[in-house]
Design a protein around this motif. Structure first.
Motif, PDB file in Angstrom:
ATOM      1  N   SER A  93      14.590  46.915  13.301  1.00 23.72           N
ATOM      2  CA  SER A  93      15.512  47.780  12.565  1.00 23.72           C
ATOM      3  C   SER A  93      14.828  49.044  12.053  1.00 23.72           C
ATOM      4  O   SER A  93      15.402  50.129  12.085  1.00 23.72           O
ATOM      5  N   ILE A 123      35.933  49.603   4.965  1.00 22.29           N
ATOM      6  CA  ILE A 123      34.884  49.699   3.941  1.00 22.29           C
ATOM      7  C   ILE A 123      34.497  48.318   3.436  1.00 22.29           C
ATOM      8  O   ILE A 123      33.311  48.003   3.283  1.00 22.29           O
ATOM      9  N   PHE A 174      32.440  46.483   6.153  1.00 25.23           N
ATOM     10  CA  PHE A 174      31.056  46.950   6.223  1.00 25.23           C
ATOM     11  C   PHE A 174      30.251  46.495   5.015  1.00 25.23           C
ATOM     12  O   PHE A 174      29.084  46.135   5.130  1.00 25.23           O
ATOM     13  N   PHE A 175      30.893  46.501   3.850  1.00 27.57           N
ATOM     14  CA  PHE A 175      30.183  46.083   2.641  1.00 27.57           C
ATOM     15  C   PHE A 175      29.790  44.613   2.723  1.00 27.57           C
ATOM     16  O   PHE A 175      28.650  44.239   2.418  1.00 27.57           O
ATOM     17  N   SER A 179      27.541  44.165   6.352  1.00 25.27           N
ATOM     18  CA  SER A 179      26.422  45.058   6.662  1.00 25.27           C
ATOM     19  C   SER A 179      25.515  45.326   5.463  1.00 25.27           C
ATOM     20  O   SER A 179      24.321  45.565   5.640  1.00 25.27           O
ATOM     21  N   TYR A 180      26.080  45.308   4.251  1.00 27.06           N
ATOM     22  CA  TYR A 180      25.285  45.642   3.076  1.00 27.06           C
ATOM     23  C   TYR A 180      24.889  44.416   2.251  1.00 27.06           C
ATOM     24  O   TYR A 180      23.743  44.306   1.814  1.00 27.06           O
ATOM     25  N   VAL A 181      25.823  43.490   2.054  1.00 28.38           N
ATOM     26  CA  VAL A 181      25.500  42.272   1.308  1.00 28.38           C
ATOM     27  C   VAL A 181      24.366  41.484   1.980  1.00 28.38           C
ATOM     28  O   VAL A 181      23.446  41.009   1.297  1.00 28.38           O
ATOM     29  N   LEU A 188      21.839  42.536   3.384  1.00 24.45           N
ATOM     30  CA  LEU A 188      20.543  43.181   3.182  1.00 24.45           C
ATOM     31  C   LEU A 188      19.718  42.466   2.115  1.00 24.45           C
ATOM     32  O   LEU A 188      18.487  42.598   2.081  1.00 24.45           O
ATOM     33  N   PHE A 189      20.399  41.704   1.257  1.00 20.43           N
ATOM     34  CA  PHE A 189      19.682  40.925   0.249  1.00 20.43           C
ATOM     35  C   PHE A 189      18.718  39.939   0.904  1.00 20.43           C
ATOM     36  O   PHE A 189      17.666  39.617   0.356  1.00 20.43           O
TER      37      PHE A 189
END
Length: 303
Positions: free
Chosen positions: A280, A24, A27-28, A31-33, A35-36
């Motif tokens: 994407s 987790i 991925f955070f 994959s997510y950070v 995205l900024f």
């Protein structure tokens, strides 16, 4: 009430959630950070201004890509190569897993499995170097063999007539063993009583594969196919960068290489981000569409 029950359930299985924690976090962070940074595609990015200080550009770089004279060619080549890899290569790991499952000699099966896994861990640079040595027109063992039989030597590499065969063939060779692991695991999980029942009904090995093994791995295959559809706009950067050349540019220029060249070589970070975001978004639409179709047709889906 529901929140308290959920909390109790999580606490009861806290050890399992603890094992999930590294994944987790990974991925955070990766994959997510990031995205900024998507906003770069909508800004005239300047290093001095950073993500938020650069002036707003709107859809300027998206229009710039679609106005580019090679944009259609890049999209077409990417989709064609990805479709060939998907529809030709997707079934190969399944076939390998089925064949290995039928081998009764354990040592031979393990040897074949190990040999099929090894190419996955070899970089594309090494793979392409091997291909250049093997398929070389002069000095390559394959062309020397062809010439010894009295035939003309063939230009396999950097030739539009053989380009797709080389791309798809090398991709299958490199990934078939690794991709077959999950199917081998799925086959191992099939209840052996189903095979016994099939034998009692008089089914031969082929019938057992058709009526027991394939239905047993169908759900896994559907899930992996849905995930593979998400890569339809990504033909593979490293492989295409190394195997494509001026002679094959008309069929081998793809979005992945174009994005890297624009972003790193030319320094057009906003333009590269816009093209990458376009890839994407198309991938997301494809996954959602195929997932919905699969759910209606086979009752198997990601969500």
């Amino acid at each position: 009430m529901k929140e308290s029950l959920l909390g109790k359930r999580i606490w009861r299985h806290k050890i399992f959630y603890l094992f999930m924690l590294p994944g987790i976090v990974w991925f955070f962070l990766f994959s997510y950070v990031p995205l900024f940074g998507i906003q770069v595609a909508f800004r005239d990015f300047k290093f001095s201004g950073g993500f938020t200080g650069s002036p707003w550009a709107g859809l300027k770089y998206f229009r710039q890509f679609f106005d580019y004279y090679q944009s259609f060619e890049l999209i077409r080549n990417t989709v064609v190569i990805s479709c060939l890899k998907l529809f030709v290569g997707f079934s190969m790991p399944i076939i390998l897993a089925l064949l290995l499952n039928e081998v009764r000699n354990v040592k031979f099966r393990k040897t074949v499995q190990t040999l099929s896994y090894l190419p996955y861990f070899v970089s594309w640079i090494v793979v392409v170097t091997l291909m250049q040595r093997i398929f070389s027109v002069y000095g390559g063992p394959l062309n020397d063999l062809i010439a010894s039989w009295g035939f003309e030597r063939i230009q396999f590499l950097y030739n539009t007539s053989w380009f797709y065969q080389m791309i798809v063939g090398s991709d299958i060779w490199k990934n078939i063993g690794w991709n077959s692991i999950i199917y081998i695991a799925a086959i191992a999980g099939i209840d052996q009583q189903q095979y016994e029942a099939a034998k009692i009904d008089g089914a031969n090995r082929f019938r057992q594969i058709w009526h027991v093994t394939l239905p047993g791995i169908r759900n896994i295959a559907v899930i992996l196919f849905i995930l593979a559809i998400g890569s339809l706009m990504s033909a593979g950067f490293e492989q295409l960068l190394l195997l494509n050349g001026p002679a094959t540019a008309s069929v081998g220029s793809v979005l992945d290489v174009h994005v890297i060249n624009a972003g790193l070589r030319e320094g057009r970070l906003s333009y590269a981000a816009a093209v990458g975001l376009f890839q994407s978004l198309i991938a997301l639409i494809l996954i959602l569409t195929v997932n919905r179709v699969a759910k209606k047709v086979s009752d198997v889906s990601l969500f």
